[in-house]
Design a protein around this motif. Structure first.
Motif, PDB file in Angstrom:
ATOM      1  N   ALA A  16       0.610 -92.251 -10.748  1.00  0.00           N
ATOM      2  CA  ALA A  16       1.560 -93.031  -9.959  1.00  0.00           C
ATOM      3  C   ALA A  16       0.873 -93.693  -8.775  1.00  0.00           C
ATOM      4  O   ALA A  16       1.156 -94.848  -8.437  1.00  0.00           O
ATOM      5  CB  ALA A  16       2.693 -92.128  -9.481  1.00  0.00           C
ATOM      6  N   GLU A  17      -0.037 -92.978  -8.139  1.00  0.00           N
ATOM      7  CA  GLU A  17      -0.764 -93.559  -7.007  1.00  0.00           C
ATOM      8  C   GLU A  17      -1.600 -94.746  -7.446  1.00  0.00           C
ATOM      9  O   GLU A  17      -1.645 -95.784  -6.774  1.00  0.00           O
ATOM     10  CB  GLU A  17      -1.657 -92.502  -6.368  1.00  0.00           C
ATOM     11  CG  GLU A  17      -2.524 -93.040  -5.240  1.00  0.00           C
ATOM     12  CD  GLU A  17      -3.440 -91.975  -4.661  1.00  0.00           C
ATOM     13  OE1 GLU A  17      -4.271 -92.322  -3.811  1.00  0.00           O
ATOM     14  OE2 GLU A  17      -3.327 -90.806  -5.065  1.00  0.00           O
ATOM     15  N   LEU A  18      -2.251 -94.636  -8.597  1.00  0.00           N
ATOM     16  CA  LEU A  18      -3.110 -95.718  -9.067  1.00  0.00           C
ATOM     17  C   LEU A  18      -2.295 -96.890  -9.595  1.00  0.00           C
ATOM     18  O   LEU A  18      -2.715 -98.040  -9.499  1.00  0.00           O
ATOM     19  CB  LEU A  18      -4.042 -95.197 -10.157  1.00  0.00           C
ATOM     20  CG  LEU A  18      -5.075 -94.168  -9.687  1.00  0.00           C
ATOM     21  CD1 LEU A  18      -5.735 -93.496 -10.873  1.00  0.00           C
ATOM     22  CD2 LEU A  18      -6.119 -94.819  -8.809  1.00  0.00           C
ATOM     23  N   LEU A  19      -1.104 -96.622 -10.147  1.00  0.00           N
ATOM     24  CA  LEU A  19      -0.251 -97.701 -10.643  1.00  0.00           C
ATOM     25  C   LEU A  19       0.321 -98.511  -9.482  1.00  0.00           C
ATOM     26  O   LEU A  19       0.331 -99.735  -9.507  1.00  0.00           O
ATOM     27  CB  LEU A  19       0.874 -97.125 -11.500  1.00  0.00           C
ATOM     28  CG  LEU A  19       0.438 -96.550 -12.850  1.00  0.00           C
ATOM     29  CD1 LEU A  19       1.543 -95.707 -13.460  1.00  0.00           C
ATOM     30  CD2 LEU A  19       0.056 -97.672 -13.804  1.00  0.00           C
ATOM     31  N   GLY A  20       0.845 -97.823  -8.473  1.00  0.00           N
ATOM     32  CA  GLY A  20       1.276 -98.481  -7.258  1.00  0.00           C
ATOM     33  C   GLY A  20       2.447 -99.424  -7.420  1.00  0.00           C
ATOM     34  O   GLY A  20       2.569-100.391  -6.662  1.00  0.00           O
ATOM     35  N   ASP A  21       3.359 -99.177  -8.380  1.00  0.00           N
ATOM     36  CA  ASP A  21       4.504-100.057  -8.551  1.00  0.00           C
ATOM     37  C   ASP A  21       5.782 -99.347  -8.136  1.00  0.00           C
ATOM     38  O   ASP A  21       5.781 -98.171  -7.759  1.00  0.00           O
ATOM     39  CB  ASP A  21       4.592-100.557  -9.992  1.00  0.00           C
ATOM     40  CG  ASP A  21       4.595 -99.414 -11.006  1.00  0.00           C
ATOM     41  OD1 ASP A  21       4.973 -98.280 -10.641  1.00  0.00           O
ATOM     42  OD2 ASP A  21       4.211 -99.642 -12.167  1.00  0.00           O
ATOM     43  N   SER A  22       6.905-100.065  -8.214  1.00  0.00           N
ATOM     44  CA  SER A  22       8.173 -99.514  -7.734  1.00  0.00           C
ATOM     45  C   SER A  22       8.631 -98.331  -8.585  1.00  0.00           C
ATOM     46  O   SER A  22       9.200 -97.360  -8.051  1.00  0.00           O
ATOM     47  CB  SER A  22       9.242-100.606  -7.727  1.00  0.00           C
ATOM     48  OG  SER A  22       9.399-101.172  -9.022  1.00  0.00           O
ATOM     49  N   SER A  23       8.403 -98.372  -9.887  1.00  0.00           N
ATOM     50  CA  SER A  23       8.804 -97.249 -10.746  1.00  0.00           C
ATOM     51  C   SER A  23       8.047 -95.985 -10.376  1.00  0.00           C
ATOM     52  O   SER A  23       8.617 -94.886 -10.321  1.00  0.00           O
ATOM     53  CB  SER A  23       8.564 -97.606 -12.216  1.00  0.00           C
ATOM     54  OG  SER A  23       9.327 -98.723 -12.601  1.00  0.00           O
ATOM     55  N   ALA A  24       6.743 -96.127 -10.130  1.00  0.00           N
ATOM     56  CA  ALA A  24       5.945 -94.969  -9.732  1.00  0.00           C
ATOM     57  C   ALA A  24       6.421 -94.420  -8.399  1.00  0.00           C
ATOM     58  O   ALA A  24       6.495 -93.196  -8.200  1.00  0.00           O
ATOM     59  CB  ALA A  24       4.474 -95.352  -9.656  1.00  0.00           C
ATOM     60  N   ALA A  25       6.741 -95.300  -7.460  1.00  0.00           N
ATOM     61  CA  ALA A  25       7.219 -94.844  -6.146  1.00  0.00           C
ATOM     62  C   ALA A  25       8.522 -94.068  -6.278  1.00  0.00           C
ATOM     63  O   ALA A  25       8.700 -93.015  -5.649  1.00  0.00           O
ATOM     64  CB  ALA A  25       7.390 -96.044  -5.223  1.00  0.00           C
TER      65      ALA A  25
END
Length: 797
Positions: free
Chosen positions: A422-431
């Motif tokens: 999630a940290e590496l993806l950095g998008d709203s879904s991950a947040a």
């Protein structure tokens, strides 16, 4: 009957006589409606279809009157009635985010910056009266193809460039001399290719150049990546090296790292020839070095040989090297070869196999890697999450949401993989998936890792969740430290109140460090050719009033953190109380003296020199350490009268000790001045991270060099770094300085090393590069930091 006929004849006569008038009215109405429809069609512009340009890729998807002069910037024409000067515009992004901006009107146009890519925008010029001045303009911004994994290897007069282009966008590669805007070399690659690889020659040896990669008509790319062509002596060494390879490979040896850290095209060709020769008999160590040179250069010429020898070679180390070379060349057979290798040799170490497969983007690689998520769930700090994101971002996003989605059991052993992705993806879904992990009662030991991951997300995604969590539980040390990223008054008030509370020393130190980190202010963009000065913001009286009494606190960690935070508030910090602390025995680690150096108070330098003279002959480890810190503080104050004391300390310290290093650095600071575009930051490990105030946009780069001395826990444990001091206990983290931008971590080196921002963010330095292993606050043994020493971090564009 006659009456009805008479009425009918009258109606017909009236219609016939009025027909020209009716026809005129009808035509006028039709024209009016047509004009209205045409007017609406030109004022309320629908997002037009992208115009197909060079290589069939959309170039300008905007409506008429909208252009994109630079990535993230849109230029719009304004209604004719809007006069030059400042005007207000209302910006709506995809019918969700509405904001009003004040922008200048120049030549009948306005420019809007920091726009999202591939998003529908609605822009309306707002007049002083309600209702606005003119109708809105609707358009869609260009998309941003991903460019990653840049390899840039300069030689004498040539440059080998290699990068991944997963979206297959068209590319335009340009090279020019550093400091000049003119283009010396320009190469175009049409759309469809997923990799760009080319050698560009005709450059001047020992010269500085820039590299820019553009995506015509779209956004993104690499902006002004600086590199240095090696001198002509390198070419002579390469020719001699290549000649020896062709005549006698038995005598071949790679002594210097130059040949595989800076792969020369001539060395690559010779290495391919030797390794591909079945008669070449060389020892495994020499062969492994040659393979490493080709791995670094991602050479694709030996893939057939590698696919065979990765399974058949009798040496287990060479088998992994061949597989790694196959993956570095992004060959599609890497996954099948890895499966065969593990089948034929089941005792093969799995981590190198995963690393090789992770170099090949694609769904097949992702499926291979994801099979080990649960198997390796206990290996906190492995590279598996980064490899999965690298191979298939969309699939990694789905897997991360799956791993993090069980809110009833968010602290499963496998969930840290989801946090890392999630940290590496950095998008709203991950947040959104990470939000439950901001609650320690639910997240358990993963709470600190989740908080630190949130600080790497884009600010628009991280601010509200972190603020809500901090305001709900401000007594959690990781959240208190993360509050430094939330430049709002409410967090400052909470931090200020709890630094002097009766809570644990860990929480108090975290809150103090957050107040110091917040003193850097908002990060500022990196300039084209020079870095901006570090922005120190003045502290208000409430913050200073809360921090100053802590210099007399009974806890040494609280005193050190308070001195450090006051130094961060250098522009407004009163020095009297800080000076008394720095000259007293309470300043055990010399952090009060360093804070005085931050304030630039020249008047305190003679007193610091007197203290140094009293301590410099003491053989106690703590006294020697403090003498070194004092020396560095004096040097940063550029107190020339201290030169005799500093010279004595530099000559009479035991071996290559910290005090000797600090004295030499102090003399250098007195005798030399800052080199032009190089900024020097001294990093004190009392804090797990150091903000620079430099904002890097995606595609921008800086060059970093780190030196210094580090230790863990004891004054006599401070040793040369980088590389850090590896403690005897595996429970303690390694002390290694690392740079972080937008979620990605880059290990710093003692030589100049350029890093490229894959995602926009502030440049920060940390002593915990394996953030998921040892997040700040996750374990009270590691936070507040027990580390000692100082690192000199140098940055240049």
């Amino acid at each position: 009957m006659q009456r009805k006929a008479k009425v009918a004849r009258g109606v017909v006569r009236t219609v016939v006589r009025s027909f020209p008038l009716a026809l005129l009215i009808s035509l006028t109405a039709t024209a009016a409606v047509s004009m209205l429809v045409w007017s609406l069609g030109t004022r309320i512009r629908r997002p037009s279809q992208p115009v197909s340009g060079w290589a069939g890729i959309p170039e300008d998807p905007a409506s008429a009157g909208v252009s994109f002069p630079r990535p993230g910037v849109a230029r719009l024409s304004v209604p004719t009635g809007v006069r030059p000067g400042l005007t207000r515009v209302r910006l709506t992004v995809a019918n969700r985010a509405v904001q009003e901006l004040t922008v200048p009107v120049i030549d009948g146009h306005v420019e809007l910056s920091a726009l999202e890519a591939d998003a529908q925008m609605t822009v309306e010029v707002v007049a002083e009266r309600p209702g606005g001045d003119g109708s809105p303009t609707v358009f869609r911004t260009p998309r941003r193809p991903r460019l990653s994994n840049l390899g840039c290897w300069p030689s004498d007069g040539a440059l080998l460039v290699d990068l991944e282009n997963p979206d297959g966008a068209p590319l335009e590669v340009e090279i020019g001399r550093w400091g000049e805007r003119s283009v010396l070399r320009r190469v175009r690659q049409p759309a469809g290719k997923r990799v760009f690889r080319q050698a560009l020659d005709g450059l001047r040896p020992d010269g500085d150049y820039w590299l820019t990669v553009r995506v015509p008509g779209l956004w993104g790319g690499i902006d002004g990546y600086r590199f240095h062509c090696l001198p002509a002596t390198h070419g002579r060494a390469v020719r001699g090296f290549v000649d020896s390879m062709s005549t006698d490979w038995h005598a071949l040896d790679i002594i210097s790292g130059d040949f595989y850290l800076v792969p020369d095209a001539r060395v690559i060709a010779a290495a391919v020839q030797v390794l591909g020769n079945p008669e070449a008999r060389m020892n495994p160590e020499k062969r492994a070095r040659l393979i490493l040179a080709l791995v670094v250069a991602r050479a694709p010429d030996l893939v057939d040989l590698c696919a065979r020898l990765a399974v058949e070679d009798p040496d287990p180390t060479l088998r992994l090297r061949y597989l790694d070379l196959l993956g570095a060349a992004r060959d599609g057979r890497t996954v099948s070869t890895a499966r065969r290798l593990l089948t034929v040799h089941p005792r093969t170490e799995i981590e190198p196999v995963l690393a090789a497969v992770g170099k090949v983007p694609g769904a097949e690689s992702f499926r291979f890697l994801s099979a080990y998520v649960k198997t390796l769930s206990s290996r906190i700090g492995s590279s598996l999450p980064a490899l999965m994101v690298q191979t298939d971002r969309a699939a990694a996003s789905g897997l991360a949401l799956e791993l993090l989605g069980d809110s009833s059991r968010p602290c499963r052993t496998v969930s840290w993989n989801g946090i890392a992705m999630a940290e590496l993806l950095g998008d709203s879904s991950a947040a959104q998936a990470l939000v439950p992990y901001l609650d320690r009662e639910k997240a358990g030991a993963l709470h600190g890792a989740a908080v630190l991951s949130f600080t790497s997300l884009p600010r628009e995604l991280a601010t509200e969740p972190l603020l809500d969590a901090f305001c709900r539980t401000p007594f959690e040390p990781p959240l208190a430290l993360a509050a430094a990223y939330l430049p709002v008054r409410r967090t400052t008030d909470l931090l200020t109140r709890q630094v002097g509370s009766d809570r644990s020393a860990t929480l108090r130190v975290a809150s103090i460090l957050a107040l110091g980190l917040a003193g850097t202010g908002e990060p500022r963009p990196r300039d084209d050719w020079a870095l901006p000065a570090v922005g120190r913001t003045p502290a208000d009286r409430a913050v200073l009033a809360a921090l100053e009494p802590l210099l007399d606190d009974q806890n040494a960690g609280v005193r050190d953190a308070a001195a450090w935070a006051l130094g961060r508030r250098a522009s407004s910090c009163p020095v009297d109380r800080l000076r008394r602390f720095a000259l007293s025995d309470r300043d055990l680690c010399g952090r009060g003296a360093l804070a005085l150096a931050e304030t630039g108070d020249q008047s305190c330098a003679p007193q610091l020199v007197s203290l140094l003279d009293r301590l410099k002959g003491n053989r106690d480890a703590a006294a020697r350490y403090r003498a070194g810190v004092l020396a560095l503080a004096i040097g940063r104050l550029r107190h020339a009268a201290a030169r005799p004391s500093l010279t004595w300390l530099a000559r009479n310290s035991d071996g290559d000790s910290f005090s000797q290093f600090a004295a030499r650095e102090a003399l250098r600071a007195i005798d030399e001045r800052d080199a032009g575009d190089v900024r020097t930051i001294w990093f004190d490990p009392v804090t797990p991270l150091e903000r620079t105030g430099i904002w890097l946009e995606q595609g921008q780069s800086v060059e970093i060099r780190v030196g210094g001395y580090w230790g863990w826990g004891r004054f006599d444990a401070v040793t040369a770094s980088p590389g850090g001091y590896t403690p005897p206990s595996k429970l303690l983290p390694q002390l290694r300085v690392a740079a972080r931008v937008g979620g990605r971590t880059y290990l710093a080196r003692s030589t100049w090393h350029r890093i490229l921002a894959d995602r926009s963010g502030e440049l920060v330095f940390t002593t915990t590069p394996e953030v998921h292993s040892y997040p700040p606050g996750a374990d009270s043994r590691f936070f507040p930091s027990q580390a000692l020493g100082l690192a000199r971090v140098e940055i240049r564009p």
